[in-house]
Design an enzyme around this catalytic site. Structure first.
Site, PDB file in Angstrom:
ATOM      1  N   CYS A  74      -2.380 -31.560  -7.990  1.00  0.00           N
ATOM      2  CA  CYS A  74      -1.906 -31.983  -9.320  1.00  0.00           C
ATOM      3  C   CYS A  74      -1.980 -30.885 -10.361  1.00  0.00           C
ATOM      4  CB  CYS A  74      -2.685 -33.206  -9.764  1.00  0.00           C
ATOM      5  SG  CYS A  74      -2.189 -34.705  -8.865  1.00  0.00           S
ATOM      6  N   GLU A 119      -4.400 -29.045 -11.786  1.00  0.00           N
ATOM      7  CA  GLU A 119      -5.447 -28.828 -12.788  1.00  0.00           C
ATOM      8  C   GLU A 119      -6.567 -27.916 -12.300  1.00  0.00           C
ATOM      9  OE1 GLU A 119      -7.174 -31.994 -10.250  1.00  0.00           O
ATOM     10  OE2 GLU A 119      -5.182 -31.528 -11.016  1.00  0.00           O
ATOM     11  N   ASN A 157      -4.668 -26.893  -6.863  1.00  0.00           N
ATOM     12  CA  ASN A 157      -4.702 -28.116  -6.058  1.00  0.00           C
ATOM     13  C   ASN A 157      -3.425 -28.940  -6.303  1.00  0.00           C
ATOM     14  OD1 ASN A 157      -5.369 -28.942  -8.706  1.00  0.00           O
ATOM     15  ND2 ASN A 157      -6.430 -30.724  -7.911  1.00  0.00           N
TER      16      ASN A 157
END
Length: 752
Positions: free
Chosen positions: A282, A284, A280
């Protein structure tokens, strides 16, 4: 919807949180007016998610009791789901997931299908991740047309432009992750894609590193670059050359980041369903193509109990573990219900999500908990506590998932996956834990963000009518009062400095505990990330902050430590690495660690009656351009650009660019800054000039100015207007943490 109890208490809100909720979460009527209270919002979410139990035989009374539990855990700021759930649960839209990954295939049809699907996801409030690794490299032959491919970076630009046009649900702008494997033939172009500031502004970029590549770096060997559409080796490159380029670009601007693809796929719970190619926005949440994940975070600072476990291990002292267990189980129940309640934007996504039922339970408020316990973030005790807490949350999260599986059944792909061989199950969810960014959520909860250290102990919030309010971390303020110090005078001083490490008059133990992101050596940032990663199914959103004087070797060492410590990726950010970057403290707004600052812009100078200069003919893709540059005191003062036989529209554009450049020069803007802004701007008809391409009229003007006035100067990646580092909504200074620029004042995030 489950009826709201008449005695339901209103949540206790600070005034600034009311503003955040009103702007981002509370429902609006057809005229844009807020039409619900915070209590309505949280009951809407609680009731909608609790109603998911109906599918498993729960009575209306049982659903109502569960809704009250969900409401209480949210409005006590102990657990909050991701923003799309708060925005959309119980609404007509009903899309509750934050993270999606879409495949990008090697055909025009597949590429533009991905653009269309991304638009639908962004409109519904989600962010998207893509791997461009399947696309054939630039200049490859395209069999169906006889033409040549333009390569991943050119299509990345199309995705970026499409994202620019879409506003997510009226409250969030689309955010993307773009990934390219390190063995793709266009990897150098991808690594350098963000050299010009403002390019791909809707994307975080990461390079997917493989074990073979890392071993080649370690041994100083070459590695193979393969055309993805044929599997053939196109050429080989020295691995250390690429690794050093990654380090250099991270040092210069923070982009791109790195992820360890083989390590991510080692932990892929359902490899029979395919390889994980992307994450995704960011970083994580690694996901399969057409997969989504539902995230939520527990506020650790709410589990501090002074003297609660005085006889226990020091790492356990002061934490209510039983309450943490209860909340972890309730949160897993909540997130599993989100899967059933959510209305996903594509049927293919619905099928994939329901097949694997991935959830991502994480934490926030960790830095605050350390403050409460009197433990320094950058200490062995801090690392030990991180491992202890996340191991506990992970174990209890899986126990809760197993309990749900006994009553609801395992996730459908469980029996056909290697997951069953690795775990004693069954489990309801293929993954349970993720450390996600919590920028806005932690602002609502009044705690520190995710597992990051505090960026500053005090910061200035801009409020109405230009008034400024200094906000202080409550735990620091309590420590100041306990020490018998003047809290008002000290906090204003700290707001200027941002750190207390040089304040010798403060108690040493206070200075040791109350450290901020820039006080902490990079190795401790990385070690903390690794500590949480060891007990997390998915990955950890965390930024390794470095001081402005950090070297490329420092970043090199961090990358290797991330590889050795088992991290699944790493994002570094060197303070001041972007020309626009400004620190979030008073002192930082005046200087960047002694770096030279642009001179104040002078008034526009009047034109003398007589000026001397030169005219240069430059061949552009739109015809011959005649560029006249007039000088005053040996420096450029004005430019005039005319295009030979072009149409009136092109002539007008050339004249407009010349006028704007002239205005900048007469206002005292340096030539290097003008060149950095217009150099590299693309056009429809590039032409070769010497050893390179002239891409457009502005690029041609930059070429002339650079050759005449900047011979031998290194311009770096250009400059950016300083306002780009201020929040566009409240004008507070943005900070870089959890892999993204966020606003600590109002919760705005450039990553959605």
């Amino acid at each position: 919807m489950i009826a709201m109890p008449s005695d339901l208490p209103h949540p206790q809100l600070k005034p600034n949180i009311q503003v955040v909720l009103d702007k981002r979460y509370l429902r609006k009527d057809d005229y844009g007016q807020t039409c619900e209270e915070p209590r309505d919002l949280f009951w809407r979410v609680a009731a909608s998610i609790a109603a998911g139990d109906a599918a498993y035989g729960a009575s209306p009374e049982e659903q109502a009791r569960l809704a009250r539990q969900f409401y209480d855990v949210m409005t006590s700021w102990t657990f909050l789901p991701n923003s799309p759930t708060l925005m959309n649960a119980g609404t007509e839209l009903g899309q509750l997931s934050a993270c999606f990954v879409l495949p990008v295939g090697d055909s025009i049809e597949e590429i533009f299908d991905a653009v269309k699907y991304a638009a639908m996801i962004h409109k519904s409030g989600g962010g998207t991740g893509f791997s461009f690794s399947r696309l054939r490299p630039k200049a490859s032959r395209v069999g169906s047309t006889g033409g040549v491919a333009s390569g991943p970076v050119s299509f990345l630009r199309i995705f970026n432009t499409a994202t620019e046009q879409i506003k997510q649900g009226g409250t969030r702008r689309g955010a993307n992750m773009g990934i390219l494997r390190v063995d793709h033939p266009d990897i150098v172009d991808f690594i350098r894609a963000k050299e010009k500031d403002g390019e791909f502004n809707n994307f975080n970029l990461s390079v997917g590193l493989t074990e073979d590549f890392m071993q080649a770096v370690e041994k100083d060997e070459t590695y193979a670059l393969r055309a993805p559409h044929t599997g053939e080796v196109v050429r080989t490159m020295r691995a250390r050359e690429i690794f050093d380029l990654l380090v250099k670009k991270a040092w210069q601007s923070g982009d791109p980041g790195i992820i360890f693809l083989d390590r991510i796929n080692r932990d892929n719970p359902t490899p029979d369903q395919g390889e994980i190619e992307s994450t995704n926005p960011c970083g994580e949440q690694p996901l399969l193509p057409f997969e989504a994940c539902n995230l939520g975070s527990i506020n650790l600072s709410n589990f501090y109990r002074p003297g609660h476990n005085e006889d226990a291990n020091p790492a356990d002292e002061g934490i209510d573990w039983e309450e943490l267990r209860r909340v972890a189980h309730l949160a897993v129940h909540f997130l599993d219900n989100v899967i059933d309640v959510s209305r996903f934007p594509l049927e293919r996504i619905t099928e994939t999500v329901h097949r694997n039922r991935k959830i991502g339970l994480g934490v926030m408020g960790f830095a605050d908990l350390l403050f409460q316990l009197g433990i320094a973030y950058d200490s062995e005790q801090g690392i030990a506590l991180a491992e202890r807490i996340m191991a506990f949350v992970n174990a209890e999260g899986h126990a809760a998932s197993a309990e749900l599986a006994r009553t609801r059944g395992a996730f459908p792909a469980y029996g056909t996956s290697v997951f069953a061989q690795r775990h004693e199950g069954p489990y309801r969810n293929a993954t349970v834990t993720t450390i996600a960014p919590t920028g806005t959520l932690s602002l609502i909860a009044g705690c520190s963000s995710g597992v990051e250290p505090l960026f500053a102990l005090c910061f200035t919030r801009n409020i109405l009518d230009g008034e400024k309010l200094v906000e202080v971390n409550s735990h620091f303020e309590e420590a100041v009062i306990r020490a018998g110090l003047d809290s008002e005078e000290l906090t204003h001083y700290v707001a200027e400095k941002g750190s207390i490490q040089e304040m010798d008059f403060l108690p040493e133990d206070m200075r040791r505990v109350f450290v901020t992101a820039m006080d902490i050596a990079p190795v401790w940032h990385l070690r903390m990330q690794a500590a949480f990663q060891r007990h997390t199914d998915n990955a950890v959103s965390k930024t390794v902050n470095l001081p402005a004087n950090a070297t490329e070797q420092d970043i090199h060492d961090i990358y290797w430590l991330a590889y050795r410590e088992g991290c699944k990726g790493v994002t570094v950010y060197r303070d001041g690495c972007k020309a626009s970057q400004v620190l979030a403290t008073g002192e930082g707004q005046r200087k960047l660690d002694g770096a030279a600052q642009p001179a104040p812009v002078a008034a526009v100078r009047k034109r003398p009656d007589i000026v001397n200069g030169f005219t240069q003919k430059v061949q552009t893709g739109l015809g011959a351009m005649y560029l006249t540059v007039n000088e005053v005191d040996g420096k450029p003062f004005e430019v005039f650009a005319t295009i030979g036989k072009s149409g009136r529209s092109i002539t007008a554009k050339a004249e407009a660019i010349g006028r704007l450049v002239s205005l900048a020069l007469r206002s005292g803007v340096e030539v290097r800054d003008i060149v950095a802004q217009i150099k590299g701007i693309g056009g429809e008809h590039p032409v070769f000039r010497g050893k390179g391409l002239l891409l457009s009229i502005p690029d041609a003007i930059a070429w002339v100015l650079e050759r005449r006035y900047l011979q031998g100067e290194h311009l770096g990646s250009g400059v950016t207007d300083i306002e780009e580092q201020h929040c566009p909504e409240c004008h507070a200074v943005l900070v870089f943490q959890e892999g993204c620029l966020i606003c600590p004042a109002c919760g705005f995030s450039r990553c959605g």
